[in-house]
Design a protein around this motif. Structure first.
Motif, PDB file in Angstrom:
ATOM      1  N   GLU A 170     -17.195  -0.228   5.703  1.00 20.16           N
ATOM      2  CA  GLU A 170     -15.746  -0.341   5.548  1.00 20.16           C
ATOM      3  C   GLU A 170     -15.286   0.012   4.137  1.00 20.16           C
ATOM      4  OE1 GLU A 170     -13.591  -1.238   8.009  1.00 20.16           O
ATOM      5  OE2 GLU A 170     -14.219  -3.151   8.896  1.00 20.16           O
ATOM      6  N   TYR A 171     -14.153   0.634   4.053  1.00 22.55           N
ATOM      7  CA  TYR A 171     -13.522   0.926   2.764  1.00 22.55           C
ATOM      8  C   TYR A 171     -12.138   1.439   3.065  1.00 22.55           C
ATOM      9  CZ  TYR A 171     -14.922   5.480   4.467  1.00 22.55           C
ATOM     10  OH  TYR A 171     -15.100   6.561   5.277  1.00 22.55           O
ATOM     11  N   ASP A 172     -11.250   1.398   2.122  1.00 18.06           N
ATOM     12  CA  ASP A 172     -10.033   2.179   2.241  1.00 18.06           C
ATOM     13  C   ASP A 172      -9.506   2.535   0.846  1.00 18.06           C
ATOM     14  OD1 ASP A 172      -8.460   3.713   3.878  1.00 18.06           O
ATOM     15  OD2 ASP A 172      -6.894   2.242   4.099  1.00 18.06           O
ATOM     16  N   CYS A 173      -8.897   1.568   0.145  1.00 12.97           N
ATOM     17  CA  CYS A 173      -8.228   1.950  -1.111  1.00 12.97           C
ATOM     18  C   CYS A 173      -9.206   2.365  -2.200  1.00 12.97           C
ATOM     19  CB  CYS A 173      -7.329   0.823  -1.596  1.00 12.97           C
ATOM     20  SG  CYS A 173      -8.195  -0.499  -2.467  1.00 12.97           S
ATOM     21  N   ARG A 174     -10.388   1.791  -2.197  1.00 17.75           N
ATOM     22  CA  ARG A 174     -11.394   2.026  -3.235  1.00 17.75           C
ATOM     23  C   ARG A 174     -10.880   1.742  -4.635  1.00 17.75           C
ATOM     24  NH1 ARG A 174     -16.035   6.259  -1.384  1.00 17.75           N
ATOM     25  NH2 ARG A 174     -16.087   5.584   0.774  1.00 17.75           N
ATOM     26  N   GLU A 175      -9.967   0.791  -4.742  1.00 21.24           N
ATOM     27  CA  GLU A 175      -9.606   0.338  -6.079  1.00 21.24           C
ATOM     28  C   GLU A 175      -9.446  -1.171  -6.127  1.00 21.24           C
ATOM     29  OE1 GLU A 175      -6.007   3.105  -6.040  1.00 21.24           O
ATOM     30  OE2 GLU A 175      -5.099   1.312  -6.888  1.00 21.24           O
ATOM     31  N   ILE A 226      -8.062  -3.496  -4.033  1.00 19.51           N
ATOM     32  CA  ILE A 226      -6.880  -4.258  -3.660  1.00 19.51           C
ATOM     33  C   ILE A 226      -6.682  -4.393  -2.150  1.00 19.51           C
ATOM     34  CG2 ILE A 226      -5.247  -2.300  -3.781  1.00 19.51           C
ATOM     35  CD1 ILE A 226      -4.497  -5.798  -5.157  1.00 19.51           C
ATOM     36  N   CYS A 227      -7.203  -3.475  -1.354  1.00 14.80           N
ATOM     37  CA  CYS A 227      -6.894  -3.554   0.082  1.00 14.80           C
ATOM     38  C   CYS A 227      -7.741  -4.607   0.787  1.00 14.80           C
ATOM     39  CB  CYS A 227      -7.037  -2.194   0.766  1.00 14.80           C
ATOM     40  SG  CYS A 227      -8.729  -1.690   1.100  1.00 14.80           S
ATOM     41  N   GLY A 228      -8.920  -4.899   0.242  1.00 14.08           N
ATOM     42  CA  GLY A 228      -9.766  -5.941   0.818  1.00 14.08           C
ATOM     43  C   GLY A 228     -10.598  -5.500   2.004  1.00 14.08           C
ATOM     44  N   GLN A 229     -10.593  -4.208   2.309  1.00 17.28           N
ATOM     45  CA  GLN A 229     -11.326  -3.769   3.497  1.00 17.28           C
ATOM     46  C   GLN A 229     -12.839  -3.666   3.271  1.00 17.28           C
ATOM     47  OE1 GLN A 229      -9.407  -1.717   6.356  1.00 17.28           O
ATOM     48  NE2 GLN A 229     -11.146  -0.698   7.271  1.00 17.28           N
TER      49      GLN A 229
END
Lengths: 636, 247
Positions: free
Chosen positions: B55-60, B62-65
């Motif tokens: 799992e990943y999304d924002c990669r910074e 903050i999104c928590g994924q």
């Protein structure tokens, strides 16, 4: 088809009221018979879904992430603008409207931009009521700060996590309506196509990402709230999953695409360090309130920042734009950085960055104040780079960020397909050719919470009498078959290159030719190159795994296939517009000082592109400036 | 840089999983940990193998994924950091890195390193909001909120919903997540009207979802990327007593 913007009659101040007064209403008992699909759960999507449900509609909301709260609005850091004039510094709805119109280099509709400013103050009231912990003074009132391109303080914020706080508020409100059984949430569902029946948007085809199952959904209206498409550059500040697939499919089914090439390159992201990098982390523009941007005066100066004396530093934004200084708008700041870097003054390992320095601010206000204002951004910087920015300047670099372009929408936020709406970043509405900082959270929220719920009724009222199509309507079968075919063809290619490898190639071409600085020759070359990338992609990509399981590689491939086609349109658009305006800087059209030269005589229109079997046809929506006279945009 | 990944592979929720070993070279210290997994996945594709689902999304951060166990720790070797913020410079050439999904009964595995955290959404559904419709808000400054109250609410609201607190807890308790949400809203004047029902309904849902009880080991606060302290749980417990008496 002639583009009808449907801008209402009257003075600017009266238009929105006049519109609402004349639009059709639907009584509560009838609203529950109407079903609306919302694609995306960011600020516009969740805001719209929750508000439509509160109004009584039956709503289904989709997101590709595992939870609605992950949507990329979450990453907006710095703040949200509103014309509250809490600082008593001469702000007003009119000034905010003018700043936004001018910031966009007079390439947006006056009526839309005015409405954005007009609805900004009630939005802050709304989020405060929903429990957003905006920054406060000791006495308990709300605080403001400045953002680029304006001279008043109208930005509200929640530390450096404003987007996160607003999204969580929207997500919570959405879950309130899920509990009330008025919204069905479909996380891990990616919408892959739109179903049009008798000229109206009537459904979507989605893939359940955890199982690979292809599903049909029917509705009386469809709202796309899918965000920006700057991942077309591969390296961008966007989340990895952000994509343009739903709007691209809508475009291919008849929705016009407006100003696709208008892309904001953000001046303060972390620089690229290697080939394998997957994204560029944004550092909030708010940092430019207190940080000063500079490069060494001497070309190729290799000394560490602290060893470069004051008189050998070039604070180029303060030098070139004395009245706005470090808070010059984004397009201008990014170009100025590029100009310095290209001239050999870049810093850092790859000489691709500039300094953002807090030394003076820390000396002036003390470390504690700076920590209070930007603490989490400094922490984030340290986590990613390993560098303590309280001790040495940050290194920053321009990165692809926001899509001003998007599906063309009228005043009601409806696309050229009846019943299909586009809200938030995925439409082209208020920002013109450049968006001002902290106007993004604003526009996306206002579209979702305030505008769409007051315009969709005007269309839906007519759908009450129409019979909703059955799920086994032949058009659903046809579109579903096309989606399945595309998936199968991708899996069947079994070539020799990975999806990411193609994406890197596409990104390089787009960054080189269709980003901060563009020219005819380069764009023509780019179109040829991208067409050949497309050909190679469909011959040589390799996707492993199958279609009927969670397959992240397949998801990436489907998104890239659409990005490649969108990239061609972006270059086509940039090539057609023989002027420079806002973020669209054509090298052929610049002043002696290197500033953009706009051409209102020939290009004061919104370009709206129609898709026709791989070709694009241009339609023009003339921009009439009845209330404001476009001027040369100067921040000197 | 070369490392050996030992990664949990599991095809579907019902299938049996196992740790598989992947020798991976061509990595650099500048790469983020997730970019190293991307790199591995590209190699797997070229070898005609299925990619590792993660799992990943924002990669910074903050999104928590994103979120996996790395060498036995949630989000890897550092305190208060998300997986996406971890970089390969935190490892040495030749290291063996074991990567596993979050392990908690309430977070069933979907595939490989991906788990289902919708239990968190269902806790939120029970009351992590202020019941007020769009369009009904009073002027924002009409209700002053002292800076210290607003700041304390913000400390709690910073939660990114990644689930590291649950994953690292020996009881798989969701107390830190739930308490942060409750305290954020209950501290603010806007959230007062529903403070007791919010607390009782949300804590009840924690149990319904099968999360364990909190025994104050404080393991959660060490991993929390938003640095939420376990005093949040104590505050929730104090509020719980109050809600039971006055609610």
């Amino acid at each position: 088809m002639k583009l009808d913007s449907k801008v209402p009659e009257g003075r600017l101040e009266d238009k929105w009221r006049n519109y609402q007064f004349k639009s059709h209403l639907i009584n509560p008992a009838n609203k529950k018979k109407l079903n609306v699909i919302v694609v995306g759960s960011g600020l516009s999507g969740a805001g719209a879904a929750a508000t439509l449900a509160e109004l009584g509609y039956d709503v289904q909301c989709f997101c590709y992430q595992d939870s609605a709260r992950r949507a990329h609005s979450v990453a907006a850091q710095g703040g949200i603008n509103a014309a509250k004039n809490y600082q008593h510094d001469g702000d007003s709805v009119w000034r905010m409207f003018y700043d936004t119109l001018k910031g966009g280099d007079f390439r947006s509709r006056e009526a839309n931009t005015y409405r954005l400013a007009e609805l900004s103050a009630p939005l802050i009231d709304h989020f405060t009521q929903q429990g957003v912990p905006f920054a406060r003074e000791y006495g308990g009132v709300l605080v403001n700060r400045s953002f680029g391109g304006v001279q008043v303080q109208r930005t509200f914020y929640a530390r450096g996590q404003t987007g996160q706080q607003l999204v969580v508020a929207a997500y919570s409100q959405l879950y309130k309506m899920i509990k009330a059984k008025k919204v069905e949430m479909l996380p891990r569902h990616e919408v892959l196509d739109i179903v049009i029946i008798d000229g109206k948007a009537k459904g979507v085809i989605a893939r359940e990402l955890s199982t690979g199952k292809i599903k049909r959904f029917v509705a009386d209206a469809i709202v796309l709230a899918t965000g920006g498409y700057s991942r077309v550059f591969r390296l961008s500040t966007l989340a990895i999953g952000c994509n343009g697939s739903a709007i691209w499919k809508a475009h291919k089914r008849g929705a016009y695409f407006a100003a696709p090439s208008f892309t904001q390159i953000h001046p303060t992201a972390l620089p690229q360090t290697s080939e394998s990098q997957s994204k560029l982390t944004l550092m909030s523009e708010s940092l430019r309130n207190d940080g000063r941007i500079w490069v060494p005066k001497k070309k190729g100066d290799d000394r560490p920042a602290k060893d470069i004396p004051e008189d050998e530093r070039d604070y180029y934004l303060e030098r070139k734009y004395p009245s706005f200084g470090n808070l010059a708008p984004r397009d201008i700041s990014s170009r100025a950085a590029k100009e310095r870097i290209d001239a050999g003054h870049g810093v850092g390992q790859l000489k691709n960055a500039v300094y953002l320095d807090f030394k003076h601010a820390i000396e002036r206000f003390g470390r504690e104040t700076i920590e209070d204002r930007y603490g989490n951004l400094f922490t984030m910087y340290r986590k990613i780079t390993g560098i303590d920015a309280y001790k040495e300047p940050m290194k920053i670099s321009p990165a692809a960020h926001f899509s001003m372009g998007g599906l063309w929408v009228d005043y009601e936020l409806m696309t050229t397909i009846p019943g299909l709406y586009a809200i938030g970043e995925c439409n082209y509405s208020d920002h013109g050719a450049n968006r001002l900082g902290a106007n993004s959270l604003l526009q996306t929220s206002i579209d979702g919470y305030f505008i769409l719920p007051n315009t969709i009724n005007n269309y839906l009222e007519g759908e009450l009498k129409a019979k909703r199509p059955e799920i086994d309507h032949q058009e659903f079968s046809k579109v579903e078959a096309e989606v399945k075919d595309q998936i199968q063809s991708l899996l069947d290619i079994n070539g020799s290159r990975t999806v990411d490898d193609f994406h890197r190639e596409l990104g390089k071409v787009m960054w080189q030719e269709c980003a901060m600085s563009r020219n005819k020759k380069g764009l023509e070359k780019a179109i040829t190159q991208i067409k050949s990338i497309k050909e190679d992609f469909w011959k040589d990509v390799k996707v492993t795994g199958s279609s009927d399981e969670m397959n992240t590689e397949l998801e990436k491939a489907l998104r890239l296939a659409d990005f490649i086609e969108l990239a061609i349109l972006m270059c086509t658009d940039a090539l057609q517009r023989d002027e420079s305006c806002g973020a669209h800087f054509r090298e052929e059209y610049q002043s002696e000082e290197g500033e953009a030269v706009r051409n209102d005589e020939d290009y004061a229109y919104v370009s709206a592109w129609e898709y026709n079997a791989g070709e694009f046809k241009l339609h023009k929506e003339e921009l009439k400036f009845e209330f404001v006279k476009p001027t040369v945009r100067s921040y000197k | 840089m070369k490392v050996t990944f030992k990664i949990w592979r599991q095809d579907s929720p019902d299938s049996k999983g196992e740790l598989k070993t992947y020798e991976t070279d061509g990595l650099t210290e500048d790469m983020s940990f997730l970019e190293a997994l991307d790199h591995l996945n590209e190699k797997l594709v070229l070898k005609n193998e299925k990619v590792v689902a993660f799992e990943y999304d924002c990669r910074e951060g903050i999104c928590g994924q994103c979120g996996v166990f790395i060498n036995g720790r949630a989000h890897g070797p550092h305190d208060h950091m998300t997986t996406c913020q971890l970089h390969m410079r935190s490892f040495k050439d030749g290291d063996t890195i074991t990567v596993e999904p979050w392990q908690a009964g309430a977070f069933p595995i979907v595939k490989d390193l991906v788990v289902d955290r919708t239990a968190f959404d269902r806790i939120v559904e029970q009351g992590a909001y202020i019941t007020a419709k769009t369009g009904t808000a009073p002027e924002a400054n009409s209700i002053p909120v002292p800076k210290e109250v607003s700041d304390a609410a913000m400390d709690m609201a910073a939660c990114i919903g990644c689930g590291a607190c649950v994953a690292t807890c020996k009881n798989a308790s969701a107390a830190l997540f739930t308490s942060a949400k409750i305290n954020h809203l209950n501290k603010l004047p806007q959230g007062k009207a529903e403070q007791h029902t919010r607390l009782l309904d949300m804590t009840k849902q924690m149990e319904v979802e099968g999360f364990g009880s909190c025994t104050f080991t404080a393991a959660c606060e060490v991993e929390c990327p938003a640095e939420i302290s376990i005093s949040s749980i104590a505050e929730m417990n104090a509020r719980y007593v109050k809600a039971k008496i006055f609610g």
